[in-house]
Write a protein that holds these residues in place. Structure first.
Motif, PDB file in Angstrom:
ATOM      1  N   UNK A 146      29.602  32.529  65.915  1.00 10.89           N
ATOM      2  CA  UNK A 146      30.069  33.741  66.202  1.00 10.89           C
ATOM      3  C   UNK A 146      29.505  34.848  64.949  1.00 10.89           C
ATOM      4  N   UNK A 147      29.244  34.375  63.713  1.00 10.61           N
ATOM      5  CA  UNK A 147      28.571  35.084  62.859  1.00 10.61           C
ATOM      6  C   UNK A 147      26.993  35.322  63.287  1.00 10.61           C
ATOM      7  N   UNK A 148      26.352  34.344  63.897  1.00 10.34           N
ATOM      8  CA  UNK A 148      25.057  34.681  64.386  1.00 10.34           C
ATOM      9  C   UNK A 148      25.120  35.684  65.428  1.00 10.34           C
ATOM     10  N   UNK A 149      25.844  35.618  66.434  1.00 10.71           N
ATOM     11  CA  UNK A 149      26.196  36.519  67.460  1.00 10.71           C
ATOM     12  C   UNK A 149      26.440  38.011  66.722  1.00 10.71           C
ATOM     13  N   UNK A 150      27.280  38.185  65.824  1.00  7.14           N
ATOM     14  CA  UNK A 150      27.185  39.537  65.111  1.00  7.14           C
ATOM     15  C   UNK A 150      25.945  39.809  64.307  1.00  7.14           C
ATOM     16  N   UNK A 151      25.406  38.873  63.893  1.00  7.54           N
ATOM     17  CA  UNK A 151      23.835  39.660  63.287  1.00  7.54           C
ATOM     18  C   UNK A 151      23.117  40.143  64.338  1.00  7.54           C
ATOM     19  N   UNK A 152      22.903  39.258  65.367  1.00  8.51           N
ATOM     20  CA  UNK A 152      22.178  39.868  66.472  1.00  8.51           C
ATOM     21  C   UNK A 152      22.606  41.196  66.999  1.00  8.51           C
ATOM     22  N   UNK A 153      23.884  41.157  66.974  1.00 10.07           N
ATOM     23  CA  UNK A 153      24.676  42.752  67.780  1.00 10.07           C
ATOM     24  C   UNK A 153      24.112  43.590  66.685  1.00 10.07           C
ATOM     25  N   UNK A 154      24.350  43.439  65.499  1.00  9.54           N
ATOM     26  CA  UNK A 154      24.343  44.454  64.400  1.00  9.54           C
ATOM     27  C   UNK A 154      22.735  44.783  64.258  1.00  9.54           C
ATOM     28  N   UNK A 155      21.754  43.737  64.288  1.00 10.57           N
ATOM     29  CA  UNK A 155      20.443  44.027  64.133  1.00 10.57           C
ATOM     30  C   UNK A 155      19.891  45.034  65.283  1.00 10.57           C
ATOM     31  N   UNK A 156      20.708  44.696  66.307  1.00  9.53           N
ATOM     32  CA  UNK A 156      19.992  45.212  67.779  1.00  9.53           C
ATOM     33  C   UNK A 156      19.239  44.115  68.565  1.00  9.53           C
ATOM     34  N   UNK A 157      19.933  43.751  69.515  1.00 11.63           N
ATOM     35  CA  UNK A 157      19.171  42.495  70.426  1.00 11.63           C
ATOM     36  C   UNK A 157      17.799  42.795  70.687  1.00 11.63           C
ATOM     37  N   UNK A 158      17.718  44.102  71.280  1.00 12.12           N
ATOM     38  CA  UNK A 158      16.221  44.406  71.423  1.00 12.12           C
ATOM     39  C   UNK A 158      14.985  44.615  70.477  1.00 12.12           C
ATOM     40  N   UNK A 159      15.567  44.381  69.257  1.00 14.17           N
ATOM     41  CA  UNK A 159      14.537  44.384  68.384  1.00 14.17           C
ATOM     42  C   UNK A 159      14.290  43.013  67.878  1.00 14.17           C
ATOM     43  N   UNK A 160      14.730  41.891  68.518  1.00 14.30           N
ATOM     44  CA  UNK A 160      14.672  40.651  67.701  1.00 14.30           C
ATOM     45  C   UNK A 160      13.775  39.883  68.701  1.00 14.30           C
ATOM     46  N   UNK A 161      12.602  39.582  67.835  1.00 14.54           N
ATOM     47  CA  UNK A 161      11.778  38.628  68.707  1.00 14.54           C
ATOM     48  C   UNK A 161      12.000  37.123  68.612  1.00 14.54           C
ATOM     49  N   UNK A 162      12.375  36.574  67.516  1.00 12.00           N
ATOM     50  CA  UNK A 162      12.835  35.249  67.386  1.00 12.00           C
ATOM     51  C   UNK A 162      13.813  34.813  66.410  1.00 12.00           C
ATOM     52  N   UNK A 163      14.465  33.582  66.918  1.00 15.33           N
ATOM     53  CA  UNK A 163      15.149  32.830  65.722  1.00 15.33           C
ATOM     54  C   UNK A 163      14.592  31.779  65.521  1.00 15.33           C
ATOM     55  N   UNK A 164      14.197  31.444  64.081  1.00 18.02           N
ATOM     56  CA  UNK A 164      13.425  30.463  63.628  1.00 18.02           C
ATOM     57  C   UNK A 164      14.328  29.519  62.793  1.00 18.02           C
ATOM     58  N   UNK A 165      14.361  28.411  63.322  1.00 22.88           N
ATOM     59  CA  UNK A 165      15.232  27.470  62.690  1.00 22.88           C
ATOM     60  C   UNK A 165      14.664  26.025  62.173  1.00 22.88           C
ATOM     61  N   UNK A 166      14.635  25.572  61.039  1.00 22.96           N
ATOM     62  CA  UNK A 166      14.564  24.307  60.882  1.00 22.96           C
ATOM     63  C   UNK A 166      15.617  23.447  61.733  1.00 22.96           C
TER      64      UNK A 166
END
Length: 445
Positions: free
Chosen positions: A198-218
């Protein structure tokens, strides 16, 4: 031990040369007093006095094949006599075979491999691929992470080492799941996973989904503490990436090639029961045991074919270096022939993990035992109830005592990372467990 005679004076010369001329990473130079390693074989290293250490650090968690494996050494020697180096623009057999072997174990969903010199530039190029194929800029990474020390990789890193190095644009951090030290007041792993997503979804929404290229995870954050995410985390991230058109990158630099008892951590059935597949996978370290520097990006067809008609604007002089590629082919061959991945799973989950949990029952200083395969961490605490991290000075004393007792540890912050080579034997694990027990029994918090 090697049949080469050891000379104590050579050790003194080596230390003098090091302290006079070598600039060490992540260190205040004046306070260093490194051990001088004279040689190594299997799961042991030794100094010039002949003192032997059981290597439970795998150096920097990269000698998964063990030290001086004869098949890998012979392959490097043979390749050096045939073709010691070649420009990356040319084709060569070693590079083609290395890519083929890696893709065989990555499985369906991948088509090409871009080779780099190590893990940091693997992450740099994965970020580049994601940005170029999406036309977006922002990269999301967790605070508890390490992705390398080069420009974009260190900005993507979540731990405090990024702070004096933030020269790259477009990086945003979020909190991933960590049930033992939850940021979400969770009372169970399931709740931790749900709230972290849920926190990650809110970060995506607040940053603007169309601005996000990647989620990089170990896939499993390593340096941050071998933080095994709850089941459902990877599937939840994959779902968010698909919903918003974001590239999912799994950083397997530390946790790949046998470390979890699997070829790749994202293939682990406990960690990823839904069997979701990332778009890009970065690797290094265990791919050839660190014998010759190598890393790379495993690329899905969609991203690979985006560069069929337009040039990929990146490259390295030593991309796919023949010596490194020969080491990869021999390393993977040894994994297959000697059942080393299976050994990591059997010893790690059947001997080492249970042994570490028994240690935790005896020593309140161990707040939590975390891990899979041969990838474990002891979270050391000053108070078991408050989970207050153990002081750095006490951890330093523990490290010194472990070394005095013949065990080479990997310690960071308040943790001991228990990460032996994947060739480790049951007897060697029992020896190490006895040393941990002895040292922790003598430590007064």
């Amino acid at each position: 031990m090697s049949d080469v005679a050891l000379n104590v004076e050579d050790g003194s010369v080596a230390l003098e040369l090091d302290r006079s001329h070598v600039f060490h990473s992540w260190s205040a130079q004046a306070s260093l007093n490194p051990i001088v390693v004279a040689g190594a074989s299997g799961c042991e290293v030794w100094d010039f006095s002949g003192k032997r250490y059981l290597d439970f650090s795998s150096q920097l968690v990269n000698t998964n094949i063990g030290h001086s494996h004869p098949k890998v050494v012979a392959a490097i020697q043979k390749q050096a006599a045939l073709l010691a180096t070649v420009a990356p623009s040319h084709a060569n057999l070693a590079r083609g075979n290395a890519a083929k072997k890696i893709l065989e174990h990555a499985g369906p969903g991948f088509e090409k491999v871009f080779f780099t010199n190590g893990g940091a530039d693997a992450n740099e190029n994965a970020i580049r691929m994601a940005r170029l194929t999406t036309g977006r800029d922002t990269v999301l990474t967790t605070y508890r992470s390490y992705h390398g020390s080069t420009g974009a990789a260190i900005a993507a890193t979540g731990d405090p080492r990024r702070v004096p190095n933030q020269f790259s644009r477009g990086h945003v951090h979020f909190f991933g799941p960590f049930p033992y030290r939850s940021e979400f007041w969770a009372s169970s792993p399931e709740e931790e996973c749900q709230r972290a997503l849920h926190h990650l979804r809110r970060v995506i929404e607040c940053e603007g989904p169309t601005s996000i290229a990647a989620i990089l995870l170990e896939t499993i954050p390593g340096t941050a503490g071998v933080i095994v995410p709850p089941s459902g985390w990877l599937a939840g991230v994959r779902k968010l990436c698909d919903e918003f058109g974001i590239v999912m990158i799994c950083d397997e630099v530390m946790c790949g090639f046998g470390r979890t008892g699997d070829w790749f951590a994202w293939q682990n059935k406990v960690l990823n029961p839904e069997a979701v597949v990332p778009d890009l996978v970065t690797f290094a370290k265990g791919v050839n045991g660190g014998y010759v520097p190598a890393g790379g990006v495993i690329i899905s067809p969609k991203i690979a074919h985006a560069f069929d008609e337009k040039a990929f604007p990146g490259g390295l002089t030593y991309s796919g270096h023949p010596l490194a590629m020969a080491a990869i082919v021999a390393n993977i061959g040894a994994y297959e022939e000697e059942k080393i991945i299976e050994n990591a799973a059997r010893i790690g989950n059947g001997v080492l993990g249970p042994g570490l949990r028994k240690l935790a029952e005896r020593h309140p200083i161990i707040g939590e035992v975390r891990g899979l395969g041969l990838f474990w961490a002891l979270d050391l605490v000053a108070d078991a109830k408050t989970r207050q991290p153990l002081a750095a000075a006490t951890v330093a004393r523990i490290k010194a005592s472990l070394m005095a007792n013949g065990l080479l540890p990997f310690t960071t912050d308040n943790r001991i990372h228990v990460v032996p080579p994947c060739t480790i034997t049951e007897q060697q694990v029992e020896t190490a467990l006895a040393i941990y027990d002895k040292v922790l029994s003598a430590i007064a918090v």
